[in-house]
Design a protein around this motif. Structure first.
Motif, PDB file in Angstrom:
ATOM      1  N   ALA A  93      11.081  11.710 -37.971  1.00 16.35           N
ATOM      2  CA  ALA A  93      11.059  11.578 -36.511  1.00 16.35           C
ATOM      3  C   ALA A  93       9.953  10.622 -36.077  1.00 16.35           C
ATOM      4  N   GLU A  94       8.783  10.733 -36.692  1.00 16.70           N
ATOM      5  CA  GLU A  94       7.683   9.819 -36.381  1.00 16.70           C
ATOM      6  C   GLU A  94       8.042   8.378 -36.759  1.00 16.70           C
ATOM      7  N   LYS A  95       8.766   8.232 -37.863  1.00 15.53           N
ATOM      8  CA  LYS A  95       9.190   6.898 -38.294  1.00 15.53           C
ATOM      9  C   LYS A  95      10.149   6.280 -37.278  1.00 15.53           C
ATOM     10  N   LEU A  96      11.028   7.102 -36.714  1.00 14.78           N
ATOM     11  CA  LEU A  96      11.980   6.605 -35.719  1.00 14.78           C
ATOM     12  C   LEU A  96      11.259   6.129 -34.457  1.00 14.78           C
ATOM     13  N   ILE A  97      10.215   6.829 -34.083  1.00 13.74           N
ATOM     14  CA  ILE A  97       9.427   6.399 -32.917  1.00 13.74           C
ATOM     15  C   ILE A  97       8.739   5.072 -33.208  1.00 13.74           C
ATOM     16  N   GLY A  98       8.198   4.947 -34.411  1.00 10.48           N
ATOM     17  CA  GLY A  98       7.538   3.701 -34.783  1.00 10.48           C
ATOM     18  C   GLY A  98       8.483   2.514 -34.820  1.00 10.48           C
ATOM     19  N   HIS A  99       9.786   2.792 -34.997  1.00 13.96           N
ATOM     20  CA  HIS A  99      10.781   1.720 -35.032  1.00 13.96           C
ATOM     21  C   HIS A  99      11.489   1.529 -33.690  1.00 13.96           C
ATOM     22  N   GLY A 100      10.958   2.145 -32.626  1.00 18.72           N
ATOM     23  CA  GLY A 100      11.488   1.822 -31.297  1.00 18.72           C
ATOM     24  C   GLY A 100      11.951   2.958 -30.434  1.00 18.72           C
ATOM     25  N   ALA A 101      12.118   4.171 -30.974  1.00 16.51           N
ATOM     26  CA  ALA A 101      12.624   5.283 -30.166  1.00 16.51           C
ATOM     27  C   ALA A 101      11.555   5.811 -29.204  1.00 16.51           C
ATOM     28  N   ASP A 102      11.977   6.211 -28.012  1.00 15.05           N
ATOM     29  CA  ASP A 102      11.075   6.850 -27.046  1.00 15.05           C
ATOM     30  C   ASP A 102      11.096   8.364 -27.201  1.00 15.05           C
ATOM     31  N   ILE A 103      12.284   8.900 -27.527  1.00  8.10           N
ATOM     32  CA  ILE A 103      12.465  10.343 -27.693  1.00  8.10           C
ATOM     33  C   ILE A 103      13.294  10.575 -28.953  1.00  8.10           C
ATOM     34  N   VAL A 104      12.954  11.617 -29.702  1.00  9.94           N
ATOM     35  CA  VAL A 104      13.738  12.011 -30.869  1.00  9.94           C
ATOM     36  C   VAL A 104      14.182  13.455 -30.682  1.00  9.94           C
ATOM     37  N   LYS A 113      15.462   5.104 -21.308  1.00 11.19           N
ATOM     38  CA  LYS A 113      14.859   5.559 -22.562  1.00 11.19           C
ATOM     39  C   LYS A 113      15.799   5.306 -23.738  1.00 11.19           C
ATOM     40  N   LEU A 114      15.198   5.039 -24.888  1.00 12.91           N
ATOM     41  CA  LEU A 114      15.946   4.946 -26.138  1.00 12.91           C
ATOM     42  C   LEU A 114      15.739   6.249 -26.902  1.00 12.91           C
ATOM     43  N   VAL A 115      16.827   6.940 -27.176  1.00 12.13           N
ATOM     44  CA  VAL A 115      16.766   8.255 -27.799  1.00 12.13           C
ATOM     45  C   VAL A 115      17.381   8.208 -29.189  1.00 12.13           C
ATOM     46  N   ALA A 116      16.700   8.802 -30.156  1.00  6.64           N
ATOM     47  CA  ALA A 116      17.225   8.933 -31.517  1.00  6.64           C
ATOM     48  C   ALA A 116      17.615  10.385 -31.751  1.00  6.64           C
ATOM     49  N   GLU A 127      10.091  -4.220 -36.601  1.00  6.54           N
ATOM     50  CA  GLU A 127       8.979  -3.864 -37.491  1.00  6.54           C
ATOM     51  C   GLU A 127       8.383  -2.527 -37.060  1.00  6.54           C
ATOM     52  N   PHE A 128       7.957  -1.743 -38.041  1.00  6.53           N
ATOM     53  CA  PHE A 128       7.341  -0.453 -37.726  1.00  6.53           C
ATOM     54  C   PHE A 128       6.014  -0.661 -36.993  1.00  6.53           C
ATOM     55  N   ASP A 129       5.861   0.029 -35.870  1.00  4.98           N
ATOM     56  CA  ASP A 129       4.645  -0.063 -35.060  1.00  4.98           C
ATOM     57  C   ASP A 129       3.966   1.310 -35.036  1.00  4.98           C
ATOM     58  N   PRO A 130       2.909   1.488 -35.836  1.00  2.00           N
ATOM     59  CA  PRO A 130       2.252   2.800 -35.905  1.00  2.00           C
ATOM     60  C   PRO A 130       1.581   3.220 -34.603  1.00  2.00           C
ATOM     61  N   SER A 131       1.376   2.276 -33.695  1.00  2.00           N
ATOM     62  CA  SER A 131       0.696   2.604 -32.439  1.00  2.00           C
ATOM     63  C   SER A 131       1.652   3.154 -31.381  1.00  2.00           C
ATOM     64  N   ARG A 132       2.968   3.065 -31.616  1.00  2.00           N
ATOM     65  CA  ARG A 132       3.916   3.562 -30.623  1.00  2.00           C
ATOM     66  C   ARG A 132       3.843   5.084 -30.531  1.00  2.00           C
ATOM     67  N   SER A 133       4.012   5.600 -29.338  1.00  2.00           N
ATOM     68  CA  SER A 133       4.027   7.046 -29.123  1.00  2.00           C
ATOM     69  C   SER A 133       5.353   7.432 -28.499  1.00  2.00           C
ATOM     70  N   GLY A 134       5.784   8.636 -28.764  1.00  2.00           N
ATOM     71  CA  GLY A 134       7.042   9.127 -28.217  1.00  2.00           C
ATOM     72  C   GLY A 134       7.073  10.640 -28.260  1.00  2.00           C
ATOM     73  N   GLU A 135       8.183  11.196 -27.839  1.00  4.34           N
ATOM     74  CA  GLU A 135       8.329  12.651 -27.743  1.00  4.34           C
ATOM     75  C   GLU A 135       9.345  13.132 -28.776  1.00  4.34           C
ATOM     76  N   ILE A 136       8.959  14.171 -29.521  1.00  9.13           N
ATOM     77  CA  ILE A 136       9.865  14.779 -30.497  1.00  9.13           C
ATOM     78  C   ILE A 136      10.263  16.155 -29.975  1.00  9.13           C
ATOM     79  N   ILE A 137      11.561  16.362 -29.799  1.00 11.78           N
ATOM     80  CA  ILE A 137      12.070  17.615 -29.239  1.00 11.78           C
ATOM     81  C   ILE A 137      12.948  18.298 -30.281  1.00 11.78           C
ATOM     82  N   ASP A 138      12.530  19.484 -30.723  1.00  7.82           N
ATOM     83  CA  ASP A 138      13.322  20.250 -31.681  1.00  7.82           C
ATOM     84  C   ASP A 138      14.412  21.024 -30.945  1.00  7.82           C
ATOM     85  N   ILE A 139      15.631  20.929 -31.457  1.00  4.44           N
ATOM     86  CA  ILE A 139      16.792  21.534 -30.806  1.00  4.44           C
ATOM     87  C   ILE A 139      16.965  22.968 -31.273  1.00  4.44           C
ATOM     88  N   ASP A 140      17.197  23.872 -30.306  1.00  3.05           N
ATOM     89  CA  ASP A 140      17.531  25.254 -30.639  1.00  3.05           C
ATOM     90  C   ASP A 140      18.995  25.297 -31.052  1.00  3.05           C
TER      91      ASP A 140
END
Length: 397
Positions: A117-128, A103-106, A235-248
């Motif tokens: 966070a959504e922008k980072l996923i669109g640019h290639g991240a799997d998890i933020v 996985k590529l994590v941002a 290039e930004f890909d609006p169709s990419r999906s990924g997981e956004i995890i908020d840190i405690d």
């Protein structure tokens, strides 16, 4: 500290010959270490009598390398926006992650990060991993470093990348030190070796005279900083999906001995040359500071910006914000016109990613022609006025 065992030293001089910094001298048959020693270890490796050792150099080798997995990118967020270098690092990070099958994590740290966070996923991240808190509005080494260090300890990524910006250079070494990890700064190329997953980190060394590839095979994570405008973002890909995890965030992680009262943006009229599509650079061939009058005129006619080599910046002909090169800024404009710039490797390292390079120099053997797409051999004081005149004619037609 470099220690010389006087009983084992034979005064053969091999260490003196192998020291690139001139820090070792054989005196009365014994090697003597000077203040220029950088503890690079070259002399230790070359000594067949084991007479040289670096005190405190012994490091424990991690034996659980297989438990470290994933490619991470610290994505710098400043002034309400993602730094461009963050998206560039996701581009190379995607390549590394695909090569490893991981996985590529941002990692996003800041306040009011919005849809970043959504922008980072669109640019290639799997998890933020997102750390968003008002206390993180201003950057501090302690808070940002504590958050990233704790995340790395818990999740154990094999590679962690950051931009070689003022922020990255400020806190990333502290994270590496806290983790006991190796860190290679200002990389220009990154690759993963098949099999053991070693990160091959290439950077200029010895004043830019060689390109060194560095690896840390016995420890994890492998950490690198990369200069802006070296890697290409996806290039930004609006169709990419990924997981956004908020840190405690524990309150202790947000504490800092430093309290930022205000962040002031310079009101200088110097253009950020890293954001310009067209750059006209001037070098020692301009002869005097007055030569920049022509450089500025050409830049204005092209709606471009003025840049310079280190030599003329050191001479005081133009300010440091315009300097391109290993000790200046790395640029990648669509057009780079080098006027009177010889093409020293330190300068080329900062502009070789330009889409089109035009060189103007009276010396037909100048190294700049080796990287130029188009070259003009001639006196720039004769060439530039004609070039400016033709451009102005074209603009009026």
């Amino acid at each position: 500290m470099l220690i010389v065992d006087k009983e084992r030293c034979t005064g053969c001089g091999v260490c003196e010959a192998n020291c690139a910094f001139g820090a070792i001298e054989v005196v009365d048959g014994i090697a003597v270490v000077g203040d220029a020693c950088t503890l690079c270890g070259a002399c230790v490796e070359s000594c067949e009598f084991d007479a040289l050792t670096i005190e405190g150099a012994e490091k424990s080798v991690q034996m659980d390398l297989e438990s470290w997995s994933g490619i991470w990118v610290y994505c710098e967020f400043r002034g309400g926006n993602l730094a461009t270098v963050a998206l560039e690092l996701l581009g190379v990070g995607r390549t590394l992650a695909d090569a490893r099958g991981v996985k590529l994590v941002a990692v996003l740290i800041g306040s009011e990060t919005g849809d970043s966070a959504e922008k980072l996923i669109g640019h290639g991240a799997d998890i933020v991993y997102r750390a968003d808190d008002p206390a993180l509005h201003y950057f501090t080494d302690e808070a940002y470093g504590a958050i990233l260090t704790e995340l790395i300890r818990k999740k154990k990524p094999e590679v962690v990348l950051a931009g070689a910006t003022a922020i990255g250079r400020s806190f990333f070494p502290g994270v590496a030190n806290a983790l006991g990890a190796g860190l290679t700064a200002d990389c220009t190329q990154l690759a993963i070796r098949a099999g053991d997953g070693a990160l091959l980190q290439t950077r200029p060394a010895f004043g830019g005279n060689i390109m060194a590839t560095i690896e840390c095979p016995g420890s994890r994570p492998q950490m690198s900083t990369v200069r802006p405008n070296v890697m290409k973002q996806l290039e930004f890909d609006p169709s990419r999906s990924g997981e956004i995890i908020d840190i405690d965030l524990a309150p202790a992680m947000l504490k800092s001995k430093v309290r930022v009262l205000e962040s002031v943006v310079s009101d200088s009229d110097d253009v950020n040359i890293q954001e310009s599509d067209i750059l006209v650079g001037g070098g020692r061939g301009l002869d005097t500071e007055k030569g920049f009058t022509l450089i500025r005129e050409l830049a204005r006619s092209l709606d471009g910006s003025v840049s310079a080599s280190r030599a003329v910046v050191d001479a005081g002909w133009i300010g440091y914000p315009h300097q391109v090169g290993q000790t200046g800024k790395t640029v990648a404009p669509k057009l780079y016109i080098a006027c009177g710039i010889s093409g020293a490797i330190q300068h080329v390292a900062g502009m070789q990613s330009s889409e089109t390079i035009v060189a103007i120099n009276r010396d037909e053997n100048a190294p700049i022609f080796n990287v130029a797409d188009f070259g003009i051999v001639g006196d720039l004081f004769e060439v530039l006025p004609k070039l400016i005149s033709k451009i102005e004619e074209h603009r009026k037609s």
